[in-house]
Design a protein around this motif. Structure first.
Motif, PDB file in Angstrom:
ATOM      1  N   GLY A  39     -93.200 -24.184  47.678  1.00 16.13           N
ATOM      2  CA  GLY A  39     -92.979 -25.086  47.189  1.00 16.13           C
ATOM      3  C   GLY A  39     -93.706 -26.518  47.587  1.00 16.13           C
ATOM      4  O   GLY A  39     -93.619 -27.566  47.175  1.00 16.13           O
ATOM      5  N   VAL A  40     -94.936 -26.104  48.228  1.00 16.18           N
ATOM      6  CA  VAL A  40     -95.811 -27.287  48.646  1.00 16.18           C
ATOM      7  C   VAL A  40     -97.248 -27.178  48.474  1.00 16.18           C
ATOM      8  O   VAL A  40     -97.991 -28.213  47.989  1.00 16.18           O
ATOM      9  CB  VAL A  40     -95.637 -27.325  50.435  1.00 16.18           C
ATOM     10  N   PHE A  41     -97.902 -25.731  48.462  1.00 17.31           N
ATOM     11  CA  PHE A  41     -99.351 -25.575  48.280  1.00 17.31           C
ATOM     12  C   PHE A  41     -99.551 -24.426  47.590  1.00 17.31           C
ATOM     13  O   PHE A  41     -98.860 -23.533  47.817  1.00 17.31           O
ATOM     14  CB  PHE A  41     -99.872 -25.562  49.774  1.00 17.31           C
ATOM     15  N   PHE A 118    -109.189 -26.307  42.668  1.00 16.93           N
ATOM     16  CA  PHE A 118    -108.263 -25.131  42.969  1.00 16.93           C
ATOM     17  C   PHE A 118    -107.223 -25.602  44.214  1.00 16.93           C
ATOM     18  O   PHE A 118    -106.241 -24.493  44.415  1.00 16.93           O
ATOM     19  CB  PHE A 118    -109.061 -24.039  43.493  1.00 16.93           C
ATOM     20  N   LEU A 119    -106.934 -26.655  44.700  1.00 15.86           N
ATOM     21  CA  LEU A 119    -106.166 -26.882  46.062  1.00 15.86           C
ATOM     22  C   LEU A 119    -104.961 -27.627  45.027  1.00 15.86           C
ATOM     23  O   LEU A 119    -105.343 -28.840  44.727  1.00 15.86           O
ATOM     24  CB  LEU A 119    -106.652 -27.580  47.044  1.00 15.86           C
ATOM     25  N   ARG A 120    -103.869 -27.477  45.046  1.00 16.39           N
ATOM     26  CA  ARG A 120    -102.787 -28.120  44.557  1.00 16.39           C
ATOM     27  C   ARG A 120    -101.524 -28.235  45.630  1.00 16.39           C
ATOM     28  O   ARG A 120    -101.124 -27.324  46.089  1.00 16.39           O
ATOM     29  CB  ARG A 120    -102.239 -27.456  43.262  1.00 16.39           C
ATOM     30  N   PHE A 121    -101.120 -29.507  45.797  1.00 14.72           N
ATOM     31  CA  PHE A 121    -100.080 -29.687  46.730  1.00 14.72           C
ATOM     32  C   PHE A 121     -99.059 -30.619  45.899  1.00 14.72           C
ATOM     33  O   PHE A 121     -99.315 -31.336  45.115  1.00 14.72           O
ATOM     34  CB  PHE A 121    -100.667 -30.757  47.934  1.00 14.72           C
ATOM     35  N   ASP A 122     -97.688 -30.302  46.326  1.00 14.71           N
ATOM     36  CA  ASP A 122     -96.645 -31.010  45.974  1.00 14.71           C
ATOM     37  C   ASP A 122     -95.678 -31.282  47.058  1.00 14.71           C
ATOM     38  O   ASP A 122     -95.062 -30.469  47.642  1.00 14.71           O
ATOM     39  CB  ASP A 122     -95.785 -30.191  44.867  1.00 14.71           C
ATOM     40  N   PHE A 123     -95.824 -32.808  47.375  1.00 14.92           N
ATOM     41  CA  PHE A 123     -94.979 -33.341  48.456  1.00 14.92           C
ATOM     42  C   PHE A 123     -93.646 -33.767  47.883  1.00 14.92           C
ATOM     43  O   PHE A 123     -93.003 -34.450  48.781  1.00 14.92           O
ATOM     44  CB  PHE A 123     -95.893 -34.233  49.262  1.00 14.92           C
ATOM     45  N   GLY A 124     -93.220 -33.759  46.846  1.00 18.17           N
ATOM     46  CA  GLY A 124     -92.079 -33.990  46.340  1.00 18.17           C
ATOM     47  C   GLY A 124     -91.674 -35.507  46.160  1.00 18.17           C
ATOM     48  O   GLY A 124     -90.503 -35.748  46.252  1.00 18.17           O
TER      49      GLY A 124
END
Length: 164
Positions: A39-41, A118-124
């Motif tokens: 859910g984050v990285f 290529f690095l994807r984050f989702d901190f919400g």
């Protein structure tokens, strides 16, 4: 400047290019994705012909324009460095990071026709949900910008050093 390039820029450039090569070989463009932290990285392979946050991505001459801008920036940084415009450790470190970042993404434009992100984050939290994809070179440029901002407050300007 050679020492700075060998000790900081070159290792970061190699890390950037190695990580991108690994992604290109193991992840299908815009298809394959691997969740690293639930859910984050995520790791994935995406193409960016634009600049930060994907601005101007996919425009016809973006690679040429941003390639030229990169070469101009490297030239400008070199001239300023030789003139002593980066007097302290923060600004010199920033230069090393900038060179690594600029060369890393410029190499991608020549090799792949796009920058490999290529690095994807989702901190919400909106509006950065998810955060735009990035890479090691992008990280170098962001840290360099932070260091240059710090340097502007804590390092003496070259002009004031000459007066003293």
């Amino acid at each position: 400047m050679i020492r700075l390039l060998l000790l900081l820029s070159l290792p970061l450039y190699i890390l950037d290019q190695w990580s991108k090569l690994w992604i290109v070989r193991h992840f299908e463009l815009h298809v394959t994705e691997q969740e690293v932290i639930p859910g984050v990285f995520w790791l994935h392979h995406t193409a960016n012909t634009g600049v930060a946050f994907g601005l101007f991505n996919g425009t016809e001459y973006a690679n040429y324009a941003f390639g030229a801008i990169s070469l101009t920036a490297l030239t400008f940084i070199t001239i300023l460095y030789r003139k002593g415009a980066f007097p302290g450790v923060f600004s010199r470190t920033a230069v090393g990071l900038l060179v690594a970042g600029i060369l890393g993404n410029l190499t991608d434009r020549f090799l792949h026709g796009y920058v490999v992100d290529f690095l994807r984050f989702d901190f919400g939290f909106p509006p950065f949900n998810p955060w735009p994809s990035f890479n090691v070179a992008d990280s170098c440029v962001v840290v360099a910008a932070i260091l240059l901002a710090i340097a502007s407050f804590v390092e003496a300007s070259p002009a004031s050093q000459k007066k003293a």
